[in-house]
Enzyme design. Structure first.
Site, PDB file in Angstrom:
ATOM      1  N   LYS A  20      -0.341  -3.428   4.001  1.00  9.57           N
ATOM      2  CA  LYS A  20      -1.709  -2.959   3.820  1.00  9.57           C
ATOM      3  C   LYS A  20      -2.548  -4.008   3.065  1.00  9.57           C
ATOM      4  O   LYS A  20      -2.002  -4.953   2.494  1.00  9.57           O
ATOM      5  CB  LYS A  20      -1.682  -1.622   3.062  1.00  9.57           C
ATOM      6  N   TYR A  60      -4.181   7.632  10.998  1.00  8.01           N
ATOM      7  CA  TYR A  60      -3.977   8.665   9.973  1.00  8.01           C
ATOM      8  C   TYR A  60      -4.514  10.028  10.408  1.00  8.01           C
ATOM      9  O   TYR A  60      -4.907  10.840   9.566  1.00  8.01           O
ATOM     10  CB  TYR A  60      -4.629   8.226   8.662  1.00  8.01           C
ATOM     11  N   THR A 106       6.296   7.848  -0.957  1.00  7.92           N
ATOM     12  CA  THR A 106       4.846   7.695  -0.758  1.00  7.92           C
ATOM     13  C   THR A 106       4.104   7.468  -2.077  1.00  7.92           C
ATOM     14  O   THR A 106       3.263   6.578  -2.181  1.00  7.92           O
ATOM     15  CB  THR A 106       4.292   8.976  -0.070  1.00  7.92           C
ATOM     16  N   ASN A 131      -0.079   1.923  -1.922  1.00  7.72           N
ATOM     17  CA  ASN A 131       1.370   1.713  -1.946  1.00  7.72           C
ATOM     18  C   ASN A 131       1.848   0.563  -1.063  1.00  7.72           C
ATOM     19  O   ASN A 131       2.989   0.515  -0.633  1.00  7.72           O
ATOM     20  CB  ASN A 131       2.095   3.022  -1.625  1.00  7.72           C
ATOM     21  N   HIS A 134       2.895   0.530   4.937  1.00 14.18           N
ATOM     22  CA  HIS A 134       3.095   1.729   5.753  1.00 14.18           C
ATOM     23  C   HIS A 134       4.413   1.574   6.497  1.00 14.18           C
ATOM     24  O   HIS A 134       4.751   0.471   6.914  1.00 14.18           O
ATOM     25  CB  HIS A 134       1.963   1.880   6.786  1.00 14.18           C
ATOM     26  N   GLU A 145       2.690   5.411  16.877  1.00 14.28           N
ATOM     27  CA  GLU A 145       2.062   4.340  16.102  1.00 14.28           C
ATOM     28  C   GLU A 145       2.234   2.967  16.770  1.00 14.28           C
ATOM     29  O   GLU A 145       1.296   2.176  16.823  1.00 14.28           O
ATOM     30  CB  GLU A 145       2.655   4.310  14.692  1.00 14.28           C
TER      31      GLU A 145
HETATM   32  N1  UDP Z   1      -1.731   9.099   0.404  1.00 15.36           N
HETATM   33  C1  UDP Z   1      -2.452   9.284  -0.764  1.00 15.36           C
HETATM   34  N2  UDP Z   1      -2.265  10.437  -1.491  1.00 15.36           N
HETATM   35  C2  UDP Z   1      -1.407  11.407  -1.109  1.00 15.36           C
HETATM   36  C3  UDP Z   1      -0.667  11.211   0.080  1.00 15.36           C
HETATM   37  C4  UDP Z   1      -0.850  10.059   0.805  1.00 15.36           C
HETATM   38  O1  UDP Z   1      -3.225   8.406  -1.146  1.00 15.36           O
HETATM   39  O2  UDP Z   1      -1.282  12.429  -1.803  1.00 15.36           O
HETATM   40  C5  UDP Z   1      -1.926   7.861   1.186  1.00 15.36           C
HETATM   41  C6  UDP Z   1      -0.836   6.813   0.910  1.00 15.36           C
HETATM   42  O3  UDP Z   1      -1.425   5.532   0.958  1.00 15.36           O
HETATM   43  C7  UDP Z   1       0.112   7.055   2.060  1.00 15.36           C
HETATM   44  C8  UDP Z   1      -0.845   7.388   3.186  1.00 15.36           C
HETATM   45  O4  UDP Z   1      -1.863   8.159   2.562  1.00 15.36           O
HETATM   46  O5  UDP Z   1       0.915   5.922   2.329  1.00 15.36           O
HETATM   47  C9  UDP Z   1      -0.232   8.175   4.326  1.00 15.36           C
HETATM   48  O6  UDP Z   1       0.352   9.360   3.816  1.00 15.36           O
HETATM   49  P1  UDP Z   1       1.741   9.898   4.320  1.00 15.36           P
HETATM   50  O7  UDP Z   1       1.907  11.273   3.798  1.00 15.36           O
HETATM   51  O8  UDP Z   1       1.865   9.689   5.792  1.00 15.36           O
HETATM   52  O9  UDP Z   1       2.793   8.965   3.527  1.00 15.36           O
HETATM   53  P2  UDP Z   1       3.692   7.735   4.016  1.00 15.36           P
HETATM   54  O10 UDP Z   1       4.228   8.100   5.386  1.00 15.36           O
HETATM   55  O11 UDP Z   1       2.810   6.514   4.053  1.00 15.36           O
HETATM   56  O12 UDP Z   1       4.788   7.611   2.987  1.00 15.36           O
HETATM   57 MG    MG Z   2       3.227   8.761   7.040  1.00 14.41          MG
END
Ligand code: UDP
Ligand code: MG
Length: 175
Positions: A20, A60, A106, A131, A134, A145
């Site tokens: 990212k 997303y 996450t 974070n 992805h 994706e």
């Molecule tokens: N995210 C966030 N707050 C949250 C959950 C997700 O900012 O409470 C952001 C974070 O950058 C995350 C992305 O949204 O990587 C996508 O969320 P997802 O639940 O798909 O998590 P991931 O698959 O990336 O672990």
């Molecule tokens: Mg995800």
């Protein structure tokens, strides 16, 4: 005798990784690729992408109802860091789980301290998890994706069926 090919090939998965904009601006590309190489997978595609709003929202789509959605779209489009990401497709046995393990949870505060997100992630004052990477969550999402971010011709090997279509279009060439 050791059996080759078919069986192991059937469990082979592909998974999408995005470094990212925060990962790129912090100069973490090398560290992230090194950490991911521990998973013993191969890279079958990679490219730098300037993320459009359309692509970000499609990627997303499952988070559309979340209160952090708009901030998340700004974040992945690079509004806070740099307007590009590095997209990669990894291929191998249990690729999805292996990559998620190296990447970490996450929430960077809950991620293993030795994982990529545990080491390099942060939570902004607006509450967004910056974070750094992805990684696809499951086979269905991985397929969706990878098909969203890459064309078949951009991967040296794909596990998804393709079809050939004749099209007429203008293309940009080197002058
Ligand atoms: N995210 C966030 N707050 C949250 C959950 C997700 O900012 O409470 C952001 C974070 O950058 C995350 C992305 O949204 O990587 C996508 O969320 P997802 O639940 O798909 O998590 P991931 O698959 O990336 O672990
Ligand atoms: Mg995800």
């Amino acid at each position: 005798m050791k059996s080759k090919g078919k069986k192991s090939n059937m469990a082979a998965e592909q998974t999408l990784v995005l470094i990212k904009p925060d990962g790129l601006i912090k100069g973490l590309t090398g560290n992230i690729l090194t950490a991911l190489s521990d998973a013993g997978l191969i890279i079958v595609g990679s490219k730098v992408v300037q993320v459009t709003r359309e692509l970000a929202e499609e990627h997303y789509q499952h988070l559309r109802e979340e209160k952090f959605f708009d901030e998340l779209i700004n974040y992945i489009m690079g509004e806070y860091h740099v307007k590009r990401i590095l997209a990669l497709v990894y291929h191998g046995e249990n690729a999805i789980k292996k990559v998620r393990k190296v990447v970490g949870a996450t929430n960077p505060e809950e991620a293993e301290p030795t994982s990529i997100r545990g080491k390099y992630g942060r939570i902004t004052t607006k509450g967004v998890f910056e974070n750094v990477v992805h990684a696809s969550e499951n086979p269905k999402e991985a397929e969706r994706e990878i098909k969203l971010w890459f064309r078949p011709s951009e991967l040296v090997h794909t596990i998804y069926p393709t079809e050939t279509k004749k099209i007429t279009k203008s293309e940009v060439f080197w002058k």
